[in-house]
Design a protein around this motif. Structure first.
Motif, short mmCIF file in Angstrom:
data_model
loop_
_atom_site.label_atom_id
_atom_site.label_comp_id
_atom_site.label_asym_id
_atom_site.label_seq_id
_atom_site.Cartn_x
_atom_site.Cartn_y
_atom_site.Cartn_z
N VAL A 221 0.84 -1.20 0.00
CA VAL A 221 0.00 0.00 0.00
C VAL A 221 0.88 1.25 0.00
O VAL A 221 1.82 1.35 0.79
N PHE A 222 0.55 2.17 -0.91
CA PHE A 222 1.20 3.48 -0.98
C PHE A 222 0.11 4.53 -0.72
O PHE A 222 -0.85 4.60 -1.48
N ILE A 223 0.27 5.36 0.32
CA ILE A 223 -0.75 6.37 0.63
C ILE A 223 -0.13 7.77 0.67
O ILE A 223 0.89 7.98 1.35
N ASP A 224 -0.75 8.69 -0.04
CA ASP A 224 -0.40 10.11 0.10
C ASP A 224 -1.36 10.77 1.08
O ASP A 224 -2.58 10.68 0.91
N PHE A 225 -0.79 11.39 2.10
CA PHE A 225 -1.60 12.15 3.06
C PHE A 225 -1.67 13.61 2.59
O PHE A 225 -0.82 14.07 1.82
N ASP A 226 -2.63 14.32 3.11
CA ASP A 226 -2.69 15.76 2.81
C ASP A 226 -1.56 16.51 3.52
O ASP A 226 -1.04 17.51 3.02
N ASP A 227 -1.18 16.01 4.69
CA ASP A 227 -0.22 16.73 5.50
C ASP A 227 0.84 15.78 6.03
O ASP A 227 0.72 14.56 5.89
N ASP A 228 1.80 16.35 6.68
CA ASP A 228 2.82 15.54 7.33
C ASP A 228 2.18 14.77 8.49
O ASP A 228 1.12 15.13 8.99
N PHE A 229 2.85 13.69 8.88
CA PHE A 229 2.30 12.86 9.95
C PHE A 229 3.46 12.22 10.70
O PHE A 229 4.60 12.16 10.20
N ASP A 230 3.14 11.72 11.88
CA ASP A 230 4.15 11.03 12.68
C ASP A 230 3.96 9.53 12.50
O ASP A 230 2.86 9.00 12.73
N ILE A 231 5.02 8.84 12.09
CA ILE A 231 4.87 7.43 11.75
C ILE A 231 4.50 6.58 12.97
O ILE A 231 3.72 5.61 12.85
N GLU A 232 5.04 6.94 14.12
CA GLU A 232 4.67 6.17 15.32
C GLU A 232 3.20 6.38 15.67
O GLU A 232 2.55 5.47 16.19
N ASP A 233 2.72 7.57 15.36
CA ASP A 233 1.30 7.85 15.59
C ASP A 233 0.42 6.96 14.70
O ASP A 233 -0.59 6.40 15.15
N VAL A 234 0.83 6.81 13.46
CA VAL A 234 0.07 5.95 12.55
C VAL A 234 0.04 4.51 13.08
O VAL A 234 -1.02 3.87 13.18
N LYS A 235 1.22 4.02 13.44
CA LYS A 235 1.28 2.64 13.93
C LYS A 235 0.44 2.48 15.20
O LYS A 235 -0.26 1.47 15.37
N SER A 236 0.53 3.44 16.06
CA SER A 236 -0.21 3.36 17.31
C SER A 236 -1.72 3.37 17.07
O SER A 236 -2.47 2.61 17.69
N LYS A 237 -2.18 4.18 16.13
CA LYS A 237 -3.61 4.22 15.82
C LYS A 237 -4.07 2.88 15.22
O LYS A 237 -5.18 2.42 15.48
N MET A 238 -3.23 2.29 14.40
CA MET A 238 -3.59 1.00 13.82
C MET A 238 -3.64 -0.08 14.91
O MET A 238 -4.59 -0.86 14.98
N ALA A 239 -2.61 -0.12 15.72
CA ALA A 239 -2.49 -1.20 16.71
C ALA A 239 -3.58 -1.13 17.78
O ALA A 239 -4.00 -2.15 18.32
N SER A 240 -4.02 0.08 18.09
CA SER A 240 -5.00 0.24 19.18
C SER A 240 -6.44 0.28 18.67
O SER A 240 -7.38 0.40 19.45
N PHE A 241 -6.60 0.17 17.37
CA PHE A 241 -7.94 0.28 16.79
C PHE A 241 -8.89 -0.82 17.30
O PHE A 241 -8.55 -1.99 17.32
N LYS A 242 -10.05 -0.39 17.72
CA LYS A 242 -11.13 -1.32 18.08
C LYS A 242 -12.40 -0.82 17.41
O LYS A 242 -12.60 0.38 17.27
N GLY A 243 -13.25 -1.72 17.04
CA GLY A 243 -14.52 -1.35 16.42
C GLY A 243 -15.69 -1.85 17.25
O GLY A 243 -15.51 -2.37 18.37
#
Lengths: 349, 349, 349, 349
Positions: free
Chosen positions: A245-267
Motif C-alpha cells: 500500500v502506498f498512501i499520500d496524506f494531505d499533511d505531514d504525519f508522525d509514523i509512530e502515531d500511525v502505527k499506534s492508531k492502527m495497533a490500538s484500533f477497536k470497532g
C-alpha cells in the motif's frame, strides 16, 4: 440458538462457513443448499471436502436441498450465501422475502439500500435495512460484505482515515489461489509463476473501499473522497492475500502515531464482544520481513489483518507505505459474513 | 577474439556469465577467479553447477585462481565481476589498473566518473571513462550495470521518458528467488509464502533509475527529475522479476501511443547489432494475463523486457499502469554486464 | 509439574518443543539452552521464530544459557534435545549424569542400553534404562526417538507385524523441507523441482525400523527379521512426510483385515491416556487420493499417522501397498520426544 | 517433405507436437484438427498457448478443422493424435483407413496388431502393421507410444534387460502436473502438497512395460516374464517425471557394469540418426543428488532419460536401486510419437 442455512454449501467458501460455524455459540447450521447435482444427498456424500480441518460431524447427515426459498426449512432465520454472482443476483432477492441473507457474493454489494458492511468500519450502514425492507416489501433483507482484497485493505485504512487526511492510495496485491475457488487456478498457471491479472478485482477494490469508508446520510452513501488505484496479481500461495500500500496524506504525519492508531484500533464488534471478533482487527508487526501470508494469515483466528513495514516514504513527502496480509477465505469471505450476521443478531434480530 | 575472465566464477551470476559467453563471437573465457577455497582446482571440480543448461566443456579444465590482478593472466582484457559488494568495493579498483572491469556488483554504481550503464538507455555515460582513468591513473576502468529490478524497470521507462513527461512513479515488485543467490532464500521462507522485504532493494531502485535516466553533462550526472518510490517483495518464482508500475504523467496521453513507443523502441545495441542485443528491448503483450515470469522471462534470450496490461488508470487522471517481467540473472545481471562489454568492445577497445 | 529444559532451543525442532509444551499439564519449560551466540539473551531476543503459531509468552523472558549441565538449572528434571548429531554425541552424555535426556538427535539411537522408543511400539525398551544408569554410573539417562521418516513408517507397521508375517518391505519417501531445518533446503533447489537424495536417511530408516520392531530380551535387542530397503526424496512441501510402502507378506491376507487392524490399533500411550497421545495412532482413509501432506499432517494434533490407498498388490502375490503421511516435526521429532517423556514421567519418575 | 496433421492440436500435448515439429527436416505441419468449438478459426485465434516457447509463425494462420478424416486434407500422410482416450478409440480407426496415425492416446496401445513402440526398445513391433492393415482392410495404420511414466522407465530398463536377468521391479513415481493437462491439477491440490494417486497410471505402467519388453513372434506379443508393481504420485513440478526404481536381479551383478551398459546404450534411432533421436537415450549421472526434474528434464532436448543414484541395494541381495527423470510431454508424449513417425518414415513410407 438461531438456525442458519448455507447457500453454495459444497463450494470452498461454503465449506469455510460450515467450518467457522462449528461450535458457534449463537448459530446452528441446520440447512445446506447447493446445486441440483447435490440436492437430495447427505452433505458428506455430496461434498469433496477441501479444508485441512475435518468436516464437522454435525453437518455430515444433513440432506442438501436445492437453492430456493421453497426448499429451505421454515425454522431457519439466516442464510449465508457464497453463490456465484449471476445466480446470487436473482436468488438472494427471493430469499430476502423471508430470510436474513448474509452474502459474500458481489451481486448486490453496491446496490442502493443494501448495506455493504465491515462491522468494525461502517456498522451504521445497517440502518439501510429498514428502507430496503419497505421498498421491496420483504420480511427479510440482504446484507453484504466486500471482496476479499477490499476487506483487508479497508480494515487497515479505517484507523488511518479516522485520524488523518488521505489524498490518494495505490495498492498492488499478491493474492492467494484459494480466492479463485478450488478449481480456479490450474497448477500449470502458478507453479514457478504468477499471474498479473484477476478479473474485476481492481474495479471492486477501487469502488468498494470508497463506498465502505464513505458516509451514509440515512438515504444514500457518499463515497470517501480520496482516490484509490489497484493492480491485482495472483501468486503461488494457498491462503492469505498480501497487499503493498502506498498512501499520500494531505499533511505531514508522525509514523509512530500511525502505527499506534492502527495497533490500538477497536470497532463495534470488539465493544460488543462478538464471537468472531478478533481482539485486534489490525496487528502491527515490527519485524522487517513481516507480514508473510503463511505466518500471519491465521492471526486472530484468521479475522485480524496484519500490517508491517509501516514506514514513511523516503521519496514522496507526506506519504506512507506498508504491507498487509489478511486471510482471504476467513476475514475476506466466510468470516466476514458470519461477523455481519453476529452484529445483526446482536443489534437487530 | 578478446580474452575475458570472470570474478566470482563459481557463484550463480558467475555461472550465468559462463553460460552466456559460451560460443560468444568476440569473447573467449580464459580465466576464472573465485575464493581461495576454489583456487587451484579445475573449474568443474570447484563448482556446484546450478543451471539447467550444461556446464560448457570449454571451462571445465580451466584452473580457478585467486581473485586478484596478480593471479589474473596477462592476456585477459576484460574481467566480468559478480563479486559481493564489500569485496568488490576494494578489488575491482585493483583490477581497474590494468583491466576493463564490467561489473554487476553494486559497490561502484553511483560513484563519480564510474559509468552505470544500460546500453539502450544511456550509452553516453561511457564518456566518463576518460576522466575515470585520468583521475585514478588507471590503464583499465570500471563500468557497472544496475540492480536487476532497476534494469527491467528502466528499460521499460526509456521509451516513455523519451516521448512523454513523467511526474512520478510507484512500483511494487514480485521478485524471483534466484536474485538472492543459490542459498539466499530458504524453501521454508517461500513455499506457500512470500517475503515482503529485500534488503536495500528499494533504495537501489529509487536512486539508480533516476541516475540512469538523467543527464551527463561531461562532468557529472544530473538525475531525472521525477520521483520514484518502490516496494519490493520476494515470491516463489525461480527466475524472472515481475513489477507492477503506476506512473503519473504531467499531461494526458494516448494509450496506443505509449504502447507503440514501447514496442518500437530500439537503442544503440540494436543499431550496432551487438551479439547479445535483443531485437526488441521491450516487448508489448496484449493478452490480459501477461506477462508471466515462467512464460516471458526468456524472451529475447532473456535480454528483452516484456510488458503487459498497459492501460490508462481508471481513477487517476493522466496516469498509466502496466506490469513488466524481466529475467533477473540474464538481462538483470550477467547479460547486462556482457552487453556493456560488447558496447565497450565495439566503441572503445 | 516437572520442570523441563530444551537444548537447541532456537532451532526449528527446538521451537516445536516449546510450542508443544505450551500449556502442557505436566511439564513446565523453565530452561532454554542454545549456542554461545544466543546465551545470555532473552529467548525472544535470541530467536528468529519460524512457526506460524505465536511464540508462547511464557518463554519470551527466559534467559538462554550455554548448552552444558553446569549452566542448566538444578530444578530441571528432563531436558529435551534437538542438538546436532556431533554435539549431541558428547553433550547428551554429560547431561545424563544428572538429567533425563529425551533426545531427538541420532547420536545415541542405536547404542547398547540406550532405548530407542516409540511409546506405541516398543515401550518395553525403557527397561534398558537401569542397565544404562548402572553401566555409566549416571543418575539420569538418555532415551531417544527415531528419525522422522522411521517413526511414521514404524507406527503404520506395528499393527501389521503384530498380526501378520512380513517378509520384506520397500519404501519410497517424499519428504518435507522442514526436515532439513530452516536453512536446510534452498528454494532454488526445490521450487518446480525435487531432490532425490537425503544424506543418511535411507540408512537410518533401514536400521532403526528393524531395531524398533525387534525384541529386547533384557540384555540386547534382536532386530526384526524382515528386510527393508528405502529410497528417500525431498519434495516442495513445508511439513509432512509422505511414504509409498510395498510389503511382501509370507502368506495371503485379507485386505479389510489389514485396514481394520491399522484403524483399531492402540498402544500404551492410549491406554495410559498420555497428554500427547493421539486417540488413533494410525488413521485409515478410504478416499482414493489421500493421504496428502497439507490435508493430513495435522491429524491427531500432528501425532497420528494417516494411511490411505491400502490395497492388495495386483502383481505380486501376498503383497500390500499403501501410502502414509506423518507430521515430521511433530510426531516425527519434537512430539516424539515429548511423548517419550510423558511415558517416562508416568512409569518411571 | 511429408505433410502432417495434428489431432487435438489446441491441447497441451498438441501444442508440444507443434513446437517439436517446428523446423523439422522431414515433416511439415499443414493440418490442425480440434473440437468443433475451435473448428473454422485460425489456430492462433483458437488456442490459448501454454508453452514458454513461442507459437511457431507457420501454424498461426492454419484454419483448424473438425477431427474427422473427411475434414482432413488429402495431401496429409501422417496424423499425430493426442486425443482423449474415449474419442481416440473411435476416431483413430477412421483415420487409419487412409492415414498413418502416430498416437499418444492410450486407446489402442494394448490391442492386437497395433504396435506399441519405443524406437530404441522394440522397433520390430512395427512388423505388426502389415497384419493390422490386412485385417482391417486399411490403407493407413495406427502406431502408438506408451504412457509417459512407462516410456521413461522402459528406456532405462532396456539396457538392463538386454544384459541381465530381472526378476521383479517396484517403482514409485513423482510425476509432474503437466501430465494431467493444463487444467488437470488445481493449484489448491498441489501447492505445499502432493497427491498420491493418478487414475489408471499404475495399471498402465504395470502392463505396458512388460508388453514393450516382450517378444513379438510375428503373430502376438509375449510379455516380459518379470513382475512390475507401481505406486504413482503427483508432485508440484511443472515438467519432468521422477521415478524411484527397485529391481531384483536373478543373480549378482557388477554395479559399474550396469551403469556402463546404461550409459553406452544406443538403439535403432541412434543408428539411423533420426532427427529427434537423442545422442544418448539414457544419461547416467554420478552426482549424489541427481537426477532432478528442473535440471535434467531437458537433457537431449527432452528426449533423453537421466538416471542417477544407480546403486546396489544394501539390504536385498542381487538388487539394484536408481532414480530416473524423463520429460513427460516431450519423450513421454509428443516427442515419442514424433520419433515413432520418424522411424516409420525411414523404414516404411
Amino acid at each position: 440458538m438461531v438456525n442458519v442455512g448455507v447457500l453454495g454449501a459444497t463450494g470452498m467458501v461454503g465449506q469455510r462457513f460450515i467450518q467457522l460455524l462449528e461450535n458457534h455459540p449463537d448459530f446452528d447450521v441446520t440447512a445446506l443448499a447447493a446445486s441440483s447435482r447435490s440436492a437430495g444427498k447427505r452433505y458428506e456424500d455430496a461434498t469433496t471436502w477441501y479444508l485441512a480441518e475435518e468436516m464437522p460431524e454435525s453437518v455430515k447427515d444433513i440432506v442438501v436441498t436445492e437453492t430456493s426459498p421453497e426448499a429451505m426449512s421454515n425454522d431457519v432465520d439466516i442464510v449465508f450465501s457464497s453463490l456465484p454472482t449471476d445466480f446470487a443476483a436473482k436468488v438472494e432477492k427471493e430469499f430476502a422475502k423471508d430470510y436474513v441473507v448474509a452474502s459474500n457474493a458481489s451481486a448486490h454489494r453496491m446496490k442502493k439500500n443494501i448495506p455493504l458492511v465491515i462491522p468494525e468500519v461502517n456498522p451504521e450502514y445497517l440502518d439501510m435495512i429498514e428502507a430496503q425492507q419497505k421498498e421491496n416489501n420483504w420480511d427479510g433483507f440482504i446484507v453484504t460484505n466486500p471482496n476479499c482484497s477490499t476487506i483487508a485493505l479497508t480494515l487497515s485504512l479505517k484507523p488511518i482515515v479516522d485520524n488523518f487526511n488521505i489524498e490518494s492510495i495505490r495498492v498492488s496485491t499478491m493474492q492467494a489461489v484459494s480466492g479463485a475457488g478450488y478449481n480456479g487456478v490450474p497448477s500449470m498457471a502458478i507453479v514457478d509463476n504468477l499471474v498479473p491479472y484477476i478479473g474485476n478485482e481492481e474495479e471492486k477494490m477501487e469502488s468498494e473501499t470508497l463506498h465502505l469508508l464513505g458516509d451514509y446520510d440515512g438515504s444514500e452513501v457518499k463515497p470517501a473522497q480520496f482516490k484509490l488505484s489497484a493492480s491485482c496479481h495472483r501468486v503461488p500461495v494457498i491462503d492469505g492475500h498480501t497487499e503493498a500500500v502506498f498512501i499520500d496524506f494531505d499533511d505531514d504525519f508522525d509514523i509512530e502515531d500511525v502505527k499506534s492508531k492502527m495497533a490500538s484500533f477497536k470497532g463495534l464488534p470488539q465493544k460488543l464482544n462478538l464471537f468472531s471478533a478478533p481482539e485486534n482487527p489490525v496487528i502491527v508487526k515490527e519485524e522487517e520481513d513481516r507480514p508473510q501470508p503463511r505466518m500471519d494469515r491465521n492471526a486472530g483466528n484468521g479475522m485480524s489483518v496484519t500490517v508491517g513495514r509501516v514506514r514513511k516514504d523516503q521519496v514522496f513527502d507526506n506519504s506512507l507505505k506498508y504491507v498487509l496480509v489478511g486471510h482471504n477465505t476467513i476475514r475476506g469471505a466466510a468470516g466476514a459474513s458470519v461477523l455481519n450476521a453476529e452484529l445483526i443478531n446482536d443489534k437487530i434480530l
